[in-house]
Design a protein around this motif. Structure first.
Motif, PDB file in Angstrom:
ATOM      1  N   ILE A  96       0.867  -1.181   0.000  1.00 33.91           N
ATOM      2  CA  ILE A  96       0.000   0.000   0.000  1.00 33.91           C
ATOM      3  C   ILE A  96       0.899   1.224   0.000  1.00 33.91           C
ATOM      4  O   ILE A  96       1.773   1.365   0.860  1.00 33.91           O
ATOM      5  CB  ILE A  96      -0.901   0.023   1.252  1.00 33.91           C
ATOM      6  CG1 ILE A  96      -1.887  -1.135   1.219  1.00 33.91           C
ATOM      7  CG2 ILE A  96      -1.646   1.356   1.356  1.00 33.91           C
ATOM      8  CD1 ILE A  96      -2.697  -1.279   2.486  1.00 33.91           C
ATOM      9  N   LYS A  97       0.706   2.101  -0.977  1.00 38.40           N
ATOM     10  CA  LYS A  97       1.495   3.339  -1.032  1.00 38.40           C
ATOM     11  C   LYS A  97       0.750   4.418  -0.267  1.00 38.40           C
ATOM     12  O   LYS A  97      -0.378   4.771  -0.613  1.00 38.40           O
ATOM     13  CB  LYS A  97       1.692   3.763  -2.497  1.00 38.40           C
ATOM     14  CG  LYS A  97       2.495   2.764  -3.303  1.00 38.40           C
ATOM     15  CD  LYS A  97       2.504   3.154  -4.772  1.00 38.40           C
ATOM     16  CE  LYS A  97       3.291   2.132  -5.592  1.00 38.40           C
ATOM     17  NZ  LYS A  97       3.196   2.408  -7.031  1.00 38.40           N
ATOM     18  N   GLU A  98       1.406   4.938   0.758  1.00 42.64           N
ATOM     19  CA  GLU A  98       0.741   5.933   1.596  1.00 42.64           C
ATOM     20  C   GLU A  98       0.550   7.281   0.887  1.00 42.64           C
ATOM     21  O   GLU A  98      -0.286   8.075   1.298  1.00 42.64           O
ATOM     22  CB  GLU A  98       1.517   6.119   2.908  1.00 42.64           C
ATOM     23  CG  GLU A  98       1.386   4.957   3.876  1.00 42.64           C
ATOM     24  CD  GLU A  98       0.041   4.972   4.604  1.00 42.64           C
ATOM     25  OE1 GLU A  98      -0.021   5.443   5.754  1.00 42.64           O
ATOM     26  OE2 GLU A  98      -0.962   4.511   4.025  1.00 42.64           O
ATOM     27  N   THR A  99       1.317   7.512  -0.185  1.00 43.33           N
ATOM     28  CA  THR A  99       1.049   8.722  -0.984  1.00 43.33           C
ATOM     29  C   THR A  99      -0.353   8.635  -1.571  1.00 43.33           C
ATOM     30  O   THR A  99      -1.057   9.655  -1.665  1.00 43.33           O
ATOM     31  CB  THR A  99       2.053   8.869  -2.146  1.00 43.33           C
ATOM     32  OG1 THR A  99       2.183   7.611  -2.805  1.00 43.33           O
ATOM     33  CG2 THR A  99       3.408   9.355  -1.663  1.00 43.33           C
ATOM     34  N   GLU A 100      -0.752   7.426  -1.960  1.00 43.16           N
ATOM     35  CA  GLU A 100      -2.096   7.249  -2.535  1.00 43.16           C
ATOM     36  C   GLU A 100      -3.167   7.416  -1.457  1.00 43.16           C
ATOM     37  O   GLU A 100      -4.231   7.977  -1.705  1.00 43.16           O
ATOM     38  CB  GLU A 100      -2.197   5.882  -3.208  1.00 43.16           C
ATOM     39  CG  GLU A 100      -1.307   5.798  -4.452  1.00 43.16           C
ATOM     40  CD  GLU A 100      -1.273   4.413  -5.086  1.00 43.16           C
ATOM     41  OE1 GLU A 100      -1.991   3.499  -4.606  1.00 43.16           O
ATOM     42  OE2 GLU A 100      -0.513   4.244  -6.068  1.00 43.16           O
ATOM     43  N   THR A 101      -2.863   6.921  -0.244  1.00 43.82           N
ATOM     44  CA  THR A 101      -3.789   7.124   0.882  1.00 43.82           C
ATOM     45  C   THR A 101      -3.979   8.614   1.129  1.00 43.82           C
ATOM     46  O   THR A 101      -5.094   9.105   1.320  1.00 43.82           O
ATOM     47  CB  THR A 101      -3.234   6.458   2.161  1.00 43.82           C
ATOM     48  OG1 THR A 101      -2.852   5.115   1.861  1.00 43.82           O
ATOM     49  CG2 THR A 101      -4.246   6.467   3.283  1.00 43.82           C
ATOM     50  N   ALA A 102      -2.863   9.359   1.108  1.00 43.82           N
ATOM     51  CA  ALA A 102      -2.919  10.814   1.338  1.00 43.82           C
ATOM     52  C   ALA A 102      -3.710  11.510   0.237  1.00 43.82           C
ATOM     53  O   ALA A 102      -4.513  12.411   0.505  1.00 43.82           O
ATOM     54  CB  ALA A 102      -1.505  11.389   1.421  1.00 43.82           C
ATOM     55  N   ASP A 103      -3.477  11.079  -1.002  1.00 43.21           N
ATOM     56  CA  ASP A 103      -4.198  11.665  -2.142  1.00 43.21           C
ATOM     57  C   ASP A 103      -5.705  11.514  -1.996  1.00 43.21           C
ATOM     58  O   ASP A 103      -6.469  12.365  -2.423  1.00 43.21           O
ATOM     59  CB  ASP A 103      -3.765  10.972  -3.447  1.00 43.21           C
ATOM     60  CG  ASP A 103      -2.779  11.830  -4.221  1.00 43.21           C
ATOM     61  OD1 ASP A 103      -2.814  13.062  -4.069  1.00 43.21           O
ATOM     62  OD2 ASP A 103      -1.961  11.255  -4.962  1.00 43.21           O
ATOM     63  N   LYS A 104      -6.119  10.390  -1.390  1.00 47.26           N
ATOM     64  CA  LYS A 104      -7.547  10.078  -1.302  1.00 47.26           C
ATOM     65  C   LYS A 104      -8.215  10.666  -0.064  1.00 47.26           C
ATOM     66  O   LYS A 104      -9.410  10.466   0.142  1.00 47.26           O
ATOM     67  CB  LYS A 104      -7.745   8.561  -1.318  1.00 47.26           C
ATOM     68  CG  LYS A 104      -7.414   7.931  -2.676  1.00 47.26           C
ATOM     69  CD  LYS A 104      -7.500   6.413  -2.601  1.00 47.26           C
ATOM     70  CE  LYS A 104      -6.947   5.782  -3.880  1.00 47.26           C
ATOM     71  NZ  LYS A 104      -6.434   4.438  -3.643  1.00 47.26           N
TER      72      LYS A 104
END
Length: 301
Positions: A96-104
């Motif tokens: 899981i890429k946390e940059t993607e979590t942040a983006d969402k």
């Protein structure tokens, strides 16, 4: 636990790192910050979860009780550079890429955290003139807390015994590099970047209410006295230790038989770990590495 499953440190652009924090490097460096984003930066074990929780309560504590009761703090405030391994059906592993979590994140502002040294922060945060909060903690308590974290987290290298770990810390051979470089690098950044608020863990312990006031002032928030008092009581260590949405007991990569994630939250616990000889050697080494007289840490309050 089988130590062979733990990652090895390697030199990454001059800083010791592990692959969990470099696997998504392009994604991190190209992360698009927004003007109202808030970035919390710390060296590991310097009050990251504590400050994350305080920030989340300041912005969203009054708005959604459900958020407080159902979403762990590490999901509300994602760790920007982390890639987290998750087991897929059929025992394969995905990241899981946390940059993607942040983006969402649907919140406004988005609150994110990082352990990156200042030179690694995605440039969009500076370009967007984002508010950034740095929390520093004295080196002796930091190394003790880091030792207990590395005993329990399977995502970090094997810590070895206390003496070995302490030596490694003094040499800067830690995940995210040298504590000295980290705290000094961020301190220097304040000279050129005005939207950086540098806080000290020891001040937070000594007078949490006053530090919440300073945070509100920096963030342009006008919380009522009642709201601030409510936050101050919720971020007491005894409360956080028992709050399953804050204490990381829902996080799969930790071995709670070795330690608790929210451990003591004390200033001066280092005295229970350092021998007199270790303390003297550490102090001597500290004098060599901490050259800036304007940056002062307290090892007792």
């Amino acid at each position: 636990m089988d130590s062979s499953l733990r990652p090895e440190l390697f030199n990454f652009l001059g800083v010791p790192m592990i692959h969990y924090y470099t696997n998504n490097w392009d994604g991190v460096q190209n992360f698009q910050a927004r003007q109202d984003d808030i970035l919390l930066a710390t060296y590991p074990r310097s009050g990251t979860t504590w400050t994350s929780y305080a920030l989340d309560l300041l912005y969203f504590g009054q708005k959604s009780q459900e958020r407080q009761e159902t979403i762990p703090i590490y999901a509300r405030v994602p760790h920007l550079e982390a890639t987290l391994p998750v087991k897929q059906p059929g025992s394969t592993q995905a990241l899981i890429k946390e940059t993607e979590t942040a983006d969402k994140l649907l919140t406004s502002p988005r609150i994110m955290k990082t352990h990156l040294p200042v030179q690694f922060v995605p440039k969009s945060f500076w370009e967007q003139n984002c508010r950034i909060i740095y929390v520093g903690r004295n080196a002796k308590d930091t190394v003790v807390s880091y030792f207990h974290l590395d005993r329990m987290t399977k995502m970090h290298p094997e810590p070895g015994d206390w003496n070995t770990f302490l030596q490694r810390f003094m040499e800067g051979k830690m995940v995210f590099g040298s504590w000295y470089d980290h705290v000094n690098g961020w301190w220097k950044k304040m000279q050129t970047y005005s939207k950086l608020h540098y806080m000290f863990y020891e001040d937070l312990i000594e007078d949490t209410g006053q530090e919440i006031d300073k945070l509100c002032s920096f963030l342009g928030l006008s919380a009522s006295t009642e709201e601030k008092e409510s936050i101050r009581s919720k971020v007491q260590f005894s409360d956080m230790k028992n709050n399953s949405m804050v204490n990381h007991t829902t996080f799969k990569g930790l071995d709670f038989n070795k330690s608790s994630f929210i451990r003591k939250g004390k200033v001066g616990d280092w005295k229970n770990h350092f021998t007199v000889a270790q303390s003297e050697a550490f102090d001597e080494d500290y004098k060599q590495k901490m050259k800036d007289p304007t940056l002062q840490f307290r090892t007792k309050i």
